[in-house]
Design a protein around this motif. Structure first.
Motif, PDB file in Angstrom:
ATOM      1  N   GLU A  48      21.314  75.727   8.553  1.00  0.00           N
ATOM      2  CA  GLU A  48      21.185  76.465   9.815  1.00  0.00           C
ATOM      3  C   GLU A  48      19.750  76.581  10.313  1.00  0.00           C
ATOM      4  O   GLU A  48      19.527  76.509  11.534  1.00  0.00           O
ATOM      5  N   PRO A  49      18.727  76.722   9.443  1.00  0.00           N
ATOM      6  CA  PRO A  49      17.358  76.770   9.971  1.00  0.00           C
ATOM      7  C   PRO A  49      16.945  75.503  10.729  1.00  0.00           C
ATOM      8  O   PRO A  49      16.056  75.557  11.581  1.00  0.00           O
ATOM      9  N   VAL A  50      17.561  74.384  10.442  1.00  0.00           N
ATOM     10  CA  VAL A  50      17.264  73.143  11.166  1.00  0.00           C
ATOM     11  C   VAL A  50      18.224  72.966  12.337  1.00  0.00           C
ATOM     12  O   VAL A  50      17.811  72.654  13.457  1.00  0.00           O
ATOM     13  N   LEU A  51      19.510  73.163  12.108  1.00  0.00           N
ATOM     14  CA  LEU A  51      20.505  72.917  13.145  1.00  0.00           C
ATOM     15  C   LEU A  51      20.484  73.979  14.247  1.00  0.00           C
ATOM     16  O   LEU A  51      20.700  73.663  15.417  1.00  0.00           O
ATOM     17  N   GLY A  52      20.233  75.221  13.895  1.00  0.00           N
ATOM     18  CA  GLY A  52      20.254  76.305  14.873  1.00  0.00           C
ATOM     19  C   GLY A  52      19.280  76.110  16.025  1.00  0.00           C
ATOM     20  O   GLY A  52      19.683  76.163  17.199  1.00  0.00           O
ATOM     21  N   PRO A  53      17.995  75.894  15.748  1.00  0.00           N
ATOM     22  CA  PRO A  53      17.043  75.689  16.852  1.00  0.00           C
ATOM     23  C   PRO A  53      17.356  74.453  17.698  1.00  0.00           C
ATOM     24  O   PRO A  53      17.180  74.476  18.912  1.00  0.00           O
ATOM     25  N   ILE A  54      17.838  73.396  17.070  1.00  0.00           N
ATOM     26  CA  ILE A  54      18.208  72.199  17.830  1.00  0.00           C
ATOM     27  C   ILE A  54      19.371  72.534  18.755  1.00  0.00           C
ATOM     28  O   ILE A  54      19.378  72.157  19.929  1.00  0.00           O
ATOM     29  N   ARG A  55      20.349  73.250  18.240  1.00  0.00           N
ATOM     30  CA  ARG A  55      21.526  73.639  19.024  1.00  0.00           C
ATOM     31  C   ARG A  55      21.126  74.498  20.217  1.00  0.00           C
ATOM     32  O   ARG A  55      21.677  74.355  21.309  1.00  0.00           O
ATOM     33  N   GLU A  56      20.166  75.397  20.025  1.00  0.00           N
ATOM     34  CA  GLU A  56      19.713  76.269  21.110  1.00  0.00           C
ATOM     35  C   GLU A  56      18.979  75.502  22.202  1.00  0.00           C
ATOM     36  O   GLU A  56      19.048  75.874  23.376  1.00  0.00           O
ATOM     37  N   MET A  57      18.269  74.445  21.844  1.00  0.00           N
ATOM     38  CA  MET A  57      17.512  73.669  22.822  1.00  0.00           C
ATOM     39  C   MET A  57      18.391  72.735  23.641  1.00  0.00           C
ATOM     40  O   MET A  57      18.010  72.333  24.731  1.00  0.00           O
ATOM     41  N   MET A  58      19.548  72.384  23.106  1.00  0.00           N
ATOM     42  CA  MET A  58      20.399  71.413  23.780  1.00  0.00           C
ATOM     43  C   MET A  58      21.271  72.080  24.844  1.00  0.00           C
ATOM     44  O   MET A  58      21.726  73.198  24.666  1.00  0.00           O
ATOM     45  N   PRO A  59      21.515  71.354  25.944  1.00  0.00           N
ATOM     46  CA  PRO A  59      22.431  71.897  26.947  1.00  0.00           C
ATOM     47  C   PRO A  59      23.871  71.838  26.441  1.00  0.00           C
ATOM     48  O   PRO A  59      24.181  71.115  25.484  1.00  0.00           O
ATOM     49  N   ASN A  60      24.741  72.592  27.069  1.00  0.00           N
ATOM     50  CA  ASN A  60      26.157  72.580  26.707  1.00  0.00           C
ATOM     51  C   ASN A  60      26.756  71.228  27.086  1.00  0.00           C
ATOM     52  O   ASN A  60      26.734  70.834  28.249  1.00  0.00           O
ATOM     53  N   LEU A  61      27.273  70.531  26.116  1.00  0.00           N
ATOM     54  CA  LEU A  61      27.824  69.192  26.342  1.00  0.00           C
ATOM     55  C   LEU A  61      29.332  69.176  26.131  1.00  0.00           C
ATOM     56  O   LEU A  61      29.877  68.295  25.478  1.00  0.00           O
ATOM     57  N   GLY A  62      29.999  70.160  26.669  1.00  0.00           N
ATOM     58  CA  GLY A  62      31.451  70.191  26.594  1.00  0.00           C
ATOM     59  C   GLY A  62      31.982  70.628  25.246  1.00  0.00           C
ATOM     60  O   GLY A  62      33.063  70.197  24.851  1.00  0.00           O
ATOM     61  N   GLY A  63      31.254  71.431  24.541  1.00  0.00           N
ATOM     62  CA  GLY A  63      31.728  71.940  23.260  1.00  0.00           C
ATOM     63  C   GLY A  63      31.480  71.011  22.081  1.00  0.00           C
ATOM     64  O   GLY A  63      31.874  71.315  20.966  1.00  0.00           O
ATOM     65  N   ILE A  64      30.848  69.885  22.309  1.00  0.00           N
ATOM     66  CA  ILE A  64      30.537  68.963  21.217  1.00  0.00           C
ATOM     67  C   ILE A  64      29.121  69.253  20.730  1.00  0.00           C
ATOM     68  O   ILE A  64      28.174  69.297  21.519  1.00  0.00           O
TER      69      ILE A  64
END
Length: 90
Positions: A48-64
């Motif tokens: 989560e420390p790696v995936l969380g920040p990446i997820r927050e920076m990315m726009p919503n791509l239809g739930g994927i």
């Protein structure tokens, strides 16, 4: 050379943790065993420390969630850079 080997193994281990997290998101792992719950919790805490920040920076791509793909690419780039740096230092 031992340090380079250990760094390479660390990145490989983390790569497998991210893959395990992806698989766990596709398949409901059995959680009725306490050991399995601990393993799942470890994988989530470690990634989560790696995936969380990446997820927050990315726009919503239809739930994927594309954060694991970006994380795996980033891990490869960082791994290669660190190993090249260590080769030059030693």
């Amino acid at each position: 050379m031992l340090l380079i080997y250990l760094v390479d193994r660390f990145f490989q281990f983390y790569y497998y943790l991210v893959i395990a997290r992806v698989v766990m998101s596709w398949v409901q792992p059995p959680t009725h065993h306490q050991t399995m719950r601990k393993i799942i919790a470890f994988i989530y805490r470690a990634t989560e420390p790696v995936l969380g920040p990446i997820r927050e920076m990315m726009p919503n791509l239809g739930g994927i969630d594309f954060s694991p793909i970006i994380a795996l690419l980033a891990l490869q780039i960082v791994r290669n850079g660190v190993i090249q740096l260590l080769y030059h230092l030693f």
